[in-house]
Design a protein around this motif. Sequence first.
Motif, mmCIF file in Angstrom:
data_model
loop_
_atom_site.group_PDB
_atom_site.id
_atom_site.type_symbol
_atom_site.label_atom_id
_atom_site.label_comp_id
_atom_site.label_asym_id
_atom_site.label_seq_id
_atom_site.Cartn_x
_atom_site.Cartn_y
_atom_site.Cartn_z
ATOM 1 N N VAL A 71 0.938 -1.211 -0.148
ATOM 2 C CA VAL A 71 0.033 0.079 -0.005
ATOM 3 C C VAL A 71 0.765 1.268 0.123
ATOM 4 O O VAL A 71 0.395 2.332 -0.042
ATOM 5 C CB VAL A 71 -0.878 -0.034 1.309
ATOM 6 N N ASN A 72 2.279 1.049 0.067
ATOM 7 C CA ASN A 72 3.135 2.178 -0.132
ATOM 8 C C ASN A 72 2.773 3.496 0.582
ATOM 9 O O ASN A 72 2.448 4.496 0.136
ATOM 10 C CB ASN A 72 3.403 2.610 -1.382
ATOM 11 N N PRO A 73 2.641 3.286 2.064
ATOM 12 C CA PRO A 73 2.309 4.680 2.866
ATOM 13 C C PRO A 73 2.876 5.813 2.738
ATOM 14 O O PRO A 73 4.212 5.889 2.598
ATOM 15 C CB PRO A 73 2.292 3.960 4.379
ATOM 16 N N ASN A 74 2.159 7.017 2.778
ATOM 17 C CA ASN A 74 2.886 8.374 2.906
ATOM 18 C C ASN A 74 2.756 8.834 4.231
ATOM 19 O O ASN A 74 1.532 8.952 4.677
ATOM 20 C CB ASN A 74 2.247 9.291 1.610
ATOM 21 N N PHE A 75 3.661 9.532 4.815
ATOM 22 C CA PHE A 75 3.649 9.821 6.056
ATOM 23 C C PHE A 75 3.877 11.585 5.916
ATOM 24 O O PHE A 75 4.942 11.780 5.578
ATOM 25 C CB PHE A 75 4.630 9.493 7.036
ATOM 26 N N LEU A 76 2.664 12.222 6.233
ATOM 27 C CA LEU A 76 2.799 13.614 6.070
ATOM 28 C C LEU A 76 3.103 14.286 7.519
ATOM 29 O O LEU A 76 2.232 14.469 8.216
ATOM 30 C CB LEU A 76 1.458 14.115 5.554
ATOM 31 N N GLY A 131 -6.538 7.420 13.476
ATOM 32 C CA GLY A 131 -5.445 6.447 13.501
ATOM 33 C C GLY A 131 -6.015 5.283 14.579
ATOM 34 O O GLY A 131 -5.547 4.092 14.306
ATOM 35 N N LYS A 132 -6.733 5.474 15.654
ATOM 36 C CA LYS A 132 -7.194 4.408 16.437
ATOM 37 C C LYS A 132 -7.945 3.573 15.820
ATOM 38 O O LYS A 132 -7.876 2.324 15.896
ATOM 39 C CB LYS A 132 -7.940 5.051 17.450
ATOM 40 N N ASP A 133 -8.952 3.763 15.009
ATOM 41 C CA ASP A 133 -9.648 2.887 14.151
ATOM 42 C C ASP A 133 -8.893 2.142 12.991
ATOM 43 O O ASP A 133 -9.065 1.037 12.691
ATOM 44 C CB ASP A 133 -10.868 3.626 13.333
ATOM 45 N N PHE A 134 -7.821 2.658 12.574
ATOM 46 C CA PHE A 134 -7.092 2.168 11.522
ATOM 47 C C PHE A 134 -6.233 0.986 12.250
ATOM 48 O O PHE A 134 -6.077 -0.147 11.595
ATOM 49 C CB PHE A 134 -6.224 3.181 10.863
ATOM 50 N N ILE A 148 1.488 3.590 13.903
ATOM 51 C CA ILE A 148 1.127 3.142 12.705
ATOM 52 C C ILE A 148 2.347 2.825 11.899
ATOM 53 O O ILE A 148 2.141 1.522 11.242
ATOM 54 C CB ILE A 148 0.328 4.122 11.982
ATOM 55 N N ALA A 149 3.393 3.379 11.919
ATOM 56 C CA ALA A 149 4.644 3.180 11.314
ATOM 57 C C ALA A 149 5.126 1.529 11.572
ATOM 58 O O ALA A 149 5.694 0.716 10.920
ATOM 59 C CB ALA A 149 5.777 3.994 11.149
ATOM 60 N N GLU A 150 5.072 1.547 12.968
ATOM 61 C CA GLU A 150 5.560 0.121 13.532
ATOM 62 C C GLU A 150 4.807 -1.058 13.207
ATOM 63 O O GLU A 150 5.228 -2.106 12.961
ATOM 64 C CB GLU A 150 5.799 0.639 14.897
ATOM 65 N N ARG A 151 3.455 -0.664 13.289
ATOM 66 C CA ARG A 151 2.494 -1.786 12.766
ATOM 67 C C ARG A 151 2.365 -2.047 11.471
ATOM 68 O O ARG A 151 1.744 -3.124 10.934
ATOM 69 C CB ARG A 151 1.173 -1.646 13.378
ATOM 70 N N ARG A 201 12.822 -0.571 8.250
ATOM 71 C CA ARG A 201 12.579 -2.142 8.396
ATOM 72 C C ARG A 201 11.414 -2.639 7.538
ATOM 73 O O ARG A 201 11.073 -3.745 7.511
ATOM 74 C CB ARG A 201 12.453 -2.281 9.797
ATOM 75 N N LYS A 202 10.638 -1.650 6.996
ATOM 76 C CA LYS A 202 9.392 -1.836 6.392
ATOM 77 C C LYS A 202 9.487 -2.059 4.985
ATOM 78 O O LYS A 202 8.527 -2.602 4.431
ATOM 79 C CB LYS A 202 8.187 -1.071 6.834
#
Length: 506
Positions: free
Chosen positions: A266-271, A376-379, A408-411, A439-440
């Motif tokens: 899913v190639n996450p983007n962290f803003l 974030g909690k529900d995600f 979120i990054a760690e999970r 690491r991800k």
Amino acid sequence: MTFEPHGKHLIGGEWLATDVTFTSRPASGAPLEFCEANEKRIDQAVKSAEAAFWTYGYSTRQERAAFLNKIADEIEKRGSDITEIGSAESGLPAGRLEGERGRTTGQLRLFARHILDGDYLDRRHDPANADATPPSPDLKMVQRPIGPVAVFGASNFPLAFSTAGGDTASALAAGCPVVVKGHPAHPGTAEIVGEAIAAAAEKCGIHPGVFSLLQGASREAGSALVTHPLIRAVGFTGSLAGGRALFDLCAQRDEPIPFFGELGSVNPNFLLPDALANRGEDIAKGWAGSLTMGVGQFCTNPGIAITLAGPESDRFAEAAAKALGEVGPSVMLTEGIADAFRQGRTEIAGTDGVKTLVQAACEGREGAPALFTVSGKDFLANPALAHEVFGPLGIVVMAANAQEMRAIAERMEGQLTCTLHMDDDDTEFARSLVPMLERKAGRLLANGFATGVAVADAMVHGGPYPASTNFGATSVGTMAIRRFLRPVCYQSMPSALLPEDLRHVG
């Protein structure tokens, strides 16, 4: 159409039929009949590859480089026909296919140059030392090809990740014959590219078993190919379910073999906060463009954007929704992919805590943008939200604070890419995320979008599972060749018996 496919398998330089056929389902034009591979044809193809290995595996780097370059020449000679049939089968525009063809031939030529340099062989020499305690022998090491390789064509890249794509090119560069299982979404494209490879082999005087093309729409053909005892490794780009099934078969063989599969990301983007405050709307527009490029049918599609909840995050989501709302439905690669996209979209929309911002109507073989937001909690509470939906679908995750963004990054599961959008004042925050992200993922980006993968020496296109099944490998870039080599050490071996690439070492 100038090129008229005959629908047969290419095995050892001959076009051979089978009794059972399947019908193609092109985006435009008339469906065509193609032969379905059976165990007899699969066995013929693999045995032909094994026969070719006894000469091709011991060919010179110069001979293999000439072969790779000739394949590129033959593909270019068929350029307009490849574009025509590729566009009809896949629905991809001509410009996209022409660019992909250039990427494919460019990759072949890059690998040709790379093997001529010889550095990839990792040659090492420890001279004999009679005075050591105990005395040490003369040791020489070099990377050697492993044998016949099976390659599976990808649905979303009829050229660059299919018949003559990265897996095939890197295996041939290494000295390994290849048996390709063509993707049923574009069998005609596979056939014309296979024709180009066969022509190159003939003109270069290479054993015709160096390349075979098997067509088929059944899973049984793929299973029979990866379990054939003469296959030594597998290259695969496709779905998590299909890839994992083949991976398990490779592991369960009497002699397990490596399975180099690219399965999902899913190639996450962290803003990060300052970038979001200063450039949020611009980032949103760029993200929307990347998200919908090629109807979202890229393995590097940036499906998730993680922000810190607040007014800036809301504005980012609104800007992304506006940009996506201007993009209409488009034809997807197959009806099955379109159906799976709509099903995934529906499942996300029905997940607790998810808010729908965009969900344009689409039907049949079409896909249209979809955008959702979630806390974030529900995600974190719904792991399925982090699974890939192949198509133009994005989720904006609004973390409560920096600690939750790190969680979120760690999970996150393994990814092909992770991206940081940051300004100078975000550096400390970014520094806390990088150890987790590296690491991800196989590739980390700053202030860009991952869609599009440069074919270059330093490129890594792979990552921890489920992005790929071998985190130490890449399917793009010159390091891809190493997947199909193994180190062999020669102790006190007479020079006349050494591989040519070792004879002048030491």
